[in-house]
Design a protein around this motif. Sequence first.
Motif: not given
Length: 297
Positions: A234-262
């Motif tokens: 469950x810890x593993x799955x919770x961590x994946x949910x935090x990264x894939x559902x929130x941290x990475x998508x919102x960094x893509x939308x408003x932060x560094x991940x999106x800037x690098x990819x775009x």
Amino acid sequence: CAFFDPAGGYAAAVGAGSKKAQASAGKVFGLGILAGTHIGFGAYLAVAIGAACPGLHASNPGLQKMVFGAFGLPFGLFMISMTGAELYTGNAALVPMAWLEGKATAAQVVRNLGASWAGNLLGSILLAALVTTGGTLGEAAAAQKIAFGKTHEPLLVVLVRAVLCNWLVCMATYMSLQAKDTTGKFVAIWLPISAFVALGLEHTVANMFLLPLGILNGADTSWTEALVHNLLPVTLGNTAGALLGVALPFSFGFGAVGKKLLGSAAPPLISDAARSFASSHTSSARDNAGNQATDLV
């Protein structure tokens, strides 16, 4: 309810993650113990009310799930949000966000998550022991049933439920940072947290309380099964949910991940205007984010 715009909210979340990353392991561990007890109190209430409605479960199972979700875990995460306790599940989104934006190191991320997880576990077990000694749940048949069920599910089922769970928990944490007032924070927390409980998803810190509570009251499962068949996956799955559902998508939308990819031609996704907005209107939220925001649920 007053709230910040999405870009300002992301900046506040990064600020909260940065403050958490900079805290010492000892401080995070101590505040993690508190967070474990807060989530434990929420789960305690859910078991005492929502899980003690056998007649309602038989006649209207959907309503019983709503009751189980509405009373308990939301108030646990709300206490964490208002007091600055350190919850692993929310930190698993906020602290990596800070790392993605260059506001924290990888070592700080590992330190925060490790210390908060350990503190959450200790606080949860301590509260489970106190609740068992207090005897308010009687024979605790519901707690026994919950503990047995959580340790006898297929691994893939547990992992997927954990991913979905912390996606919602981290959305609650993230949205609470966008709210300017207490009412807004409560609404932002209550809706996703009550949803994940009603849906029967898996939250590692809630389980840190529920599994010991069941075991201490005679559930047909063991500490080893609790750790291997539930808490670790469950810890593993919770961590994946935090990264894939929130941290990475919102960094893509408003932060560094999106800037690098775009590419460099794209405008900064945390724009100067957004930074100015966040600075002038969310300074207190960022300065006190470590004390007012969850990680959590």
